[in-house]
Design a protein around this motif. Sequence first.
Motif, short mmCIF file in Angstrom:
data_model
loop_
_atom_site.label_atom_id
_atom_site.label_comp_id
_atom_site.label_asym_id
_atom_site.label_seq_id
_atom_site.Cartn_x
_atom_site.Cartn_y
_atom_site.Cartn_z
N ALA A 214 0.83 -1.20 0.00
CA ALA A 214 0.00 0.00 0.00
C ALA A 214 0.86 1.25 0.00
N ARG A 215 1.95 1.21 0.76
CA ARG A 215 2.86 2.37 0.78
C ARG A 215 3.51 2.57 -0.58
N ALA A 223 -1.91 6.42 -4.95
CA ALA A 223 -3.07 5.76 -4.37
C ALA A 223 -3.35 6.27 -2.96
N THR A 224 -4.63 6.30 -2.63
CA THR A 224 -5.05 6.64 -1.27
C THR A 224 -5.63 5.40 -0.61
N THR A 225 -5.41 5.27 0.70
CA THR A 225 -5.90 4.12 1.45
C THR A 225 -7.34 4.37 1.87
N LEU A 226 -8.22 3.42 1.52
CA LEU A 226 -9.62 3.51 1.93
C LEU A 226 -9.83 2.87 3.30
N VAL A 233 -6.04 -4.56 2.27
CA VAL A 233 -6.09 -3.10 2.24
C VAL A 233 -6.90 -2.65 1.03
N GLY A 234 -7.79 -1.69 1.25
CA GLY A 234 -8.53 -1.09 0.14
C GLY A 234 -7.86 0.20 -0.30
N LEU A 235 -7.61 0.33 -1.60
CA LEU A 235 -6.96 1.51 -2.14
C LEU A 235 -7.81 2.11 -3.25
#
Length: 327
Positions: A214-215, A223-226, A233-235
């Motif tokens: 995710a990072r 990308a942003t983390t949802l 992880v949701g992105l």
Amino acid sequence: MTPGPHRTTEHTHRAPRPTPAEIAAAAGRTIPDLIGPDLHVLFSGINPSLYSAATGHHFARPGNRFWPALHRSGFTPRLLHPSQQDELPRAGLGITNVVARATARADELSPAELIAGGEILTALVDRWRPRYLAVLGVTAYRTAFARPKATIGPQPDRIAGVPVWVLPNPSGLNAHFTLERLTAEFARLRRAASSRTPAVLSVMLAVPDAAEAARWYARALGATTLWDVGGVVGLSVGGAPFFLGEPENNGWATPTDAGTRTVRIEVFVEDPDAFIARAVAAGADGSVDEISDHEAPWGIHRQGGFVDPFGHLWLVGDRSPLTASSS
């Protein structure tokens, strides 16, 4: 919008009735649209009656069945008086007309007026984007939108991309439809407008460490983390959601562990060159598909690709074949 069957509560609100002279003087007047954002249904009458124009309220002529049918079909929890029309937008409902000017009868309108009104209504729908457009009057709809074979109910063609539903004219002069039949047609639309939820298709990518991946996607793709539930992880990239999952939690292998790629991710952005360059600068392999212009059935588009550090193949272009046909 209030779902479910109607309650029996009747309205007690009464407004002064216009005089015959006031009604006659209303010829040619208009009534402001009752409209706003996020409407479930935008109802469009044919044009205002003289009675409605004299009062300033939609479907106000005595004997018009619009308000009873709206209530009995479950759109409103109680029977509203036409003078209470301002309550509708809060329920996700709006009202407009195909032709703005008031007449004693709808058949006083010329075909040219209806066609011009259809063009204006199309622009209005395009601006406000209701979930459904409901035109009350099949004959007027056929003329205004050049659909001579249209029938009551959902239409195969959209207006400005919005689904269309044709309802019977609720005027008391329409003897072909009783209040019960009108209510049944209104209820069909209410059920459709209440249940219409677009499908969302997303992909989950197998990665050895979801948090670390995710990072990287945040750094490389913006990308942003949802959300992060640990191991999954949701992105989102530019509003398009996708997921990351660790194999031990989901029973699959990463492309690196499997030694092959069985899927490619395609993303469409305004500037694919910059998107790919950012990913490569963060460690992606950009040699698999160098960016170039391609000729396709939907036109010339620019596309290239890269493989991310987790073995996933990304194709990046500027024109999606899923949306190009409507552009």
